[in-house]
Design a protein around this motif. Sequence first.
Motif, PDB file in Angstrom:
ATOM      1  N   ARG A 117       0.852  -1.178   0.000  1.00 61.23           N
ATOM      2  CA  ARG A 117       0.000   0.000   0.000  1.00 61.23           C
ATOM      3  C   ARG A 117       0.895   1.238   0.000  1.00 61.23           C
TER       4      ARG A 117
ATOM      5  N   SER B 219      11.405  -6.462  17.217  1.00 62.60           N
ATOM      6  CA  SER B 219      10.319  -7.358  17.606  1.00 62.60           C
ATOM      7  C   SER B 219      10.640  -8.783  17.181  1.00 62.60           C
TER       8      SER B 219
ATOM      9  N   GLN C 222       8.761 -13.056  17.943  1.00 54.25           N
ATOM     10  CA  GLN C 222       7.669 -13.760  18.611  1.00 54.25           C
ATOM     11  C   GLN C 222       8.258 -14.966  19.312  1.00 54.25           C
TER      12      GLN C 222
ATOM     13  N   LEU D  84       8.531  -7.042  21.903  1.00 56.49           N
ATOM     14  CA  LEU D  84       8.925  -5.783  21.257  1.00 56.49           C
ATOM     15  C   LEU D  84       9.694  -4.932  22.249  1.00 56.49           C
TER      16      LEU D  84
ATOM     17  N   CYS E 281      12.002  -8.702  13.382  1.00 58.45           N
ATOM     18  CA  CYS E 281      11.521  -7.636  12.519  1.00 58.45           C
ATOM     19  C   CYS E 281      11.876  -6.341  13.243  1.00 58.45           C
TER      20      CYS E 281
ATOM     21  N   THR F 289      12.412   4.472  12.603  1.00 57.85           N
ATOM     22  CA  THR F 289      11.412   5.434  12.169  1.00 57.85           C
ATOM     23  C   THR F 289      11.815   6.857  12.525  1.00 57.85           C
TER      24      THR F 289
ATOM     25  N   PHE G  90      -9.459  13.844   6.141  1.00 57.14           N
ATOM     26  CA  PHE G  90      -9.004  12.575   5.582  1.00 57.14           C
ATOM     27  C   PHE G  90      -7.582  12.647   5.039  1.00 57.14           C
TER      28      PHE G  90
ATOM     29  N   TYR H 148      13.821  -7.401   8.079  1.00 54.77           N
ATOM     30  CA  TYR H 148      13.677  -8.770   8.580  1.00 54.77           C
ATOM     31  C   TYR H 148      15.057  -9.383   8.609  1.00 54.77           C
TER      32      TYR H 148
ATOM     33  N   HIS I  28       5.050   2.001  18.024  1.00 56.39           N
ATOM     34  CA  HIS I  28       5.352   0.857  17.176  1.00 56.39           C
ATOM     35  C   HIS I  28       4.451  -0.287  17.606  1.00 56.39           C
ATOM     36  N   VAL I  29       3.735  -0.856  16.638  1.00 58.97           N
ATOM     37  CA  VAL I  29       2.790  -1.931  16.920  1.00 58.97           C
ATOM     38  C   VAL I  29       3.337  -3.224  16.327  1.00 58.97           C
ATOM     39  N   SER I  30       3.430  -4.253  17.158  1.00 53.91           N
ATOM     40  CA  SER I  30       3.910  -5.541  16.650  1.00 53.91           C
ATOM     41  C   SER I  30       2.890  -6.623  16.945  1.00 53.91           C
TER      42      SER I  30
ATOM     43  N   GLN J  22       2.320 -11.147  15.695  1.00 56.84           N
ATOM     44  CA  GLN J  22       2.918 -12.235  14.922  1.00 56.84           C
ATOM     45  C   GLN J  22       1.806 -12.889  14.125  1.00 56.84           C
TER      46      GLN J  22
ATOM     47  N   LEU K 135       5.490  -9.199  12.861  1.00 55.60           N
ATOM     48  CA  LEU K 135       5.069  -8.048  12.060  1.00 55.60           C
ATOM     49  C   LEU K 135       5.240  -6.814  12.932  1.00 55.60           C
ATOM     50  N   LEU K 136       5.717  -5.743  12.354  1.00 52.08           N
ATOM     51  CA  LEU K 136       6.011  -4.528  13.132  1.00 52.08           C
ATOM     52  C   LEU K 136       5.821  -3.315  12.254  1.00 52.08           C
TER      53      LEU K 136
ATOM     54  N   PRO L 210       5.383   1.223  12.452  1.00 54.50           N
ATOM     55  CA  PRO L 210       5.186   2.479  13.191  1.00 54.50           C
ATOM     56  C   PRO L 210       3.855   3.094  12.782  1.00 54.50           C
TER      57      PRO L 210
ATOM     58  N   ILE M 257       0.969   6.588  14.043  1.00 59.32           N
ATOM     59  CA  ILE M 257       0.632   7.570  15.063  1.00 59.32           C
ATOM     60  C   ILE M 257      -0.492   7.008  15.929  1.00 59.32           C
TER      61      ILE M 257
ATOM     62  N   SER N 294      -5.471   2.395   6.884  1.00 58.27           N
ATOM     63  CA  SER N 294      -6.266   1.841   5.811  1.00 58.27           C
ATOM     64  C   SER N 294      -6.912   0.534   6.254  1.00 58.27           C
TER      65      SER N 294
ATOM     66  N   ASN O 194      -4.777  -2.560   5.592  1.00 57.97           N
ATOM     67  CA  ASN O 194      -3.475  -2.772   6.225  1.00 57.97           C
ATOM     68  C   ASN O 194      -3.316  -4.204   6.752  1.00 57.97           C
TER      69      ASN O 194
ATOM     70  N   ALA P 254     -13.039   4.000   4.299  1.00 52.90           N
ATOM     71  CA  ALA P 254     -11.659   3.648   3.927  1.00 52.90           C
ATOM     72  C   ALA P 254     -10.717   3.676   5.134  1.00 52.90           C
ATOM     73  N   THR P 255     -11.193   4.238   6.219  1.00 54.12           N
ATOM     74  CA  THR P 255     -10.357   4.384   7.413  1.00 54.12           C
ATOM     75  C   THR P 255     -10.798   3.420   8.495  1.00 54.12           C
TER      76      THR P 255
END
Lengths: 200, 200
Positions: free
Chosen positions: A14, A39, A41, A48, A81, A85, A97, A109, B37-39, B41, B47-48, B50, B52, B65, B68, B150-151
């Motif tokens: 995306r 991060s 698992q 993380l 991973c 940033t 939007f 990775y 940062h969101v992780s 698995q 999976l990781l 960044p 807001i 999105s 995602n 879309a959000t």
Amino acid sequence: MSEYSQTERTRVRRGSKRANYDKETINAILDEAMICHVSTQLGGQPLLQPTIHWRDGDQLYVHGSSKNGLFRALLEGSEACIAVTLLDGIVFARSAFHHSVNYRSVVIYSQARLVDDADEKSRALDQLMEKFHKGRSDEARRANETEMKATSVIAFTLSEVSAKIRTGGPVDDPEDMDLPVWAGVQPISTVLGEIEYENR
Amino acid sequence: MSEYSQTERTRVRRGSKRANYDKETINAILDEAMICHVSTQLGGQPLLQPTIHWRDGDQLYVHGSSKNGLFRALLEGSEACIAVTLLDGIVFARSAFHHSVNYRSVVIYSQARLVDDADEKSRALDQLMEKFHKGRSDEARRANETEMKATSVIAFTLSEVSAKIRTGGPVDDPEDMDLPVWAGVQPISTVLGEIEYENR
């Protein structure tokens, strides 16, 4: 090779206009950023942690206590991973939007490698000091044997790497351009202040 | 309850003097930081990403999105581990080993919840705008139905949360205190610049 090759996981799906695989660009982001997030698992649970990192060629290094749980999982073979940033600005559009942020984001990775060669470890730790303050590795008392044992240095080969970068102003829909709403960009920067000396 | 309860995963093991479970302290870190940062698995792979974030009470929100990949994994039940990290300074000690950084670091374990209630979603997106610029939610054109679809907005309940905080100067070994090596702290700050207006 001036680009990292794309793999199934690192190909940006995306927002692919923002994708970047250029080594020079990506290495500059890795070098500018002071922290990364690592991060992995373990048993189906995500782990993380933030940590400082540094780079030498195609090796990204982190360090920490030999007892660190995340490091142990990585060294037992769990894949890492890693995200690096930099947030560069807040993008204000005419529509809610299309508000956005400018950023430079790298995702890596890699499999962890324990740096157990004494020369590489010692050189890497010097490079860490040099990243944060040029000349520091020659100023500070170097680590003794006990301290070296208490510190693990972990290397990740930079191979499966991609970046996503957004720059510039808002991109509003044509029909919103005449709305009486201000638009623009608020820059964000990370500033190193003056050193507060404890002695000198 | 003014503290987050400790669980097996959030109890800080190493450097426990730096551990902090105080809600007010932790919420202030979450509110000050602009990115997390969101992780998670998926199929044993980490999976990781960044992104807001913003907060309302005990709800931490992110958005993105609907397509995602990380969000999809979270909404299919993969647990999230989220890190929010502020780097406050570089700590220069007399010995290489005791060099450090000052930081405020929050780690959250939580299950994602898709915000599908229209009121909560709309309120949350307004709060996002307000976090980055007070008054903005009333200035910009609000999202229309297509844009709302879309959000995706995802909420995480703040419950399994801990912080680790380092402040202050270097802590050198007593036998190093008289070495002819300067020590101190270099502050790091995130600075919002002046808005560069595109129109006004």
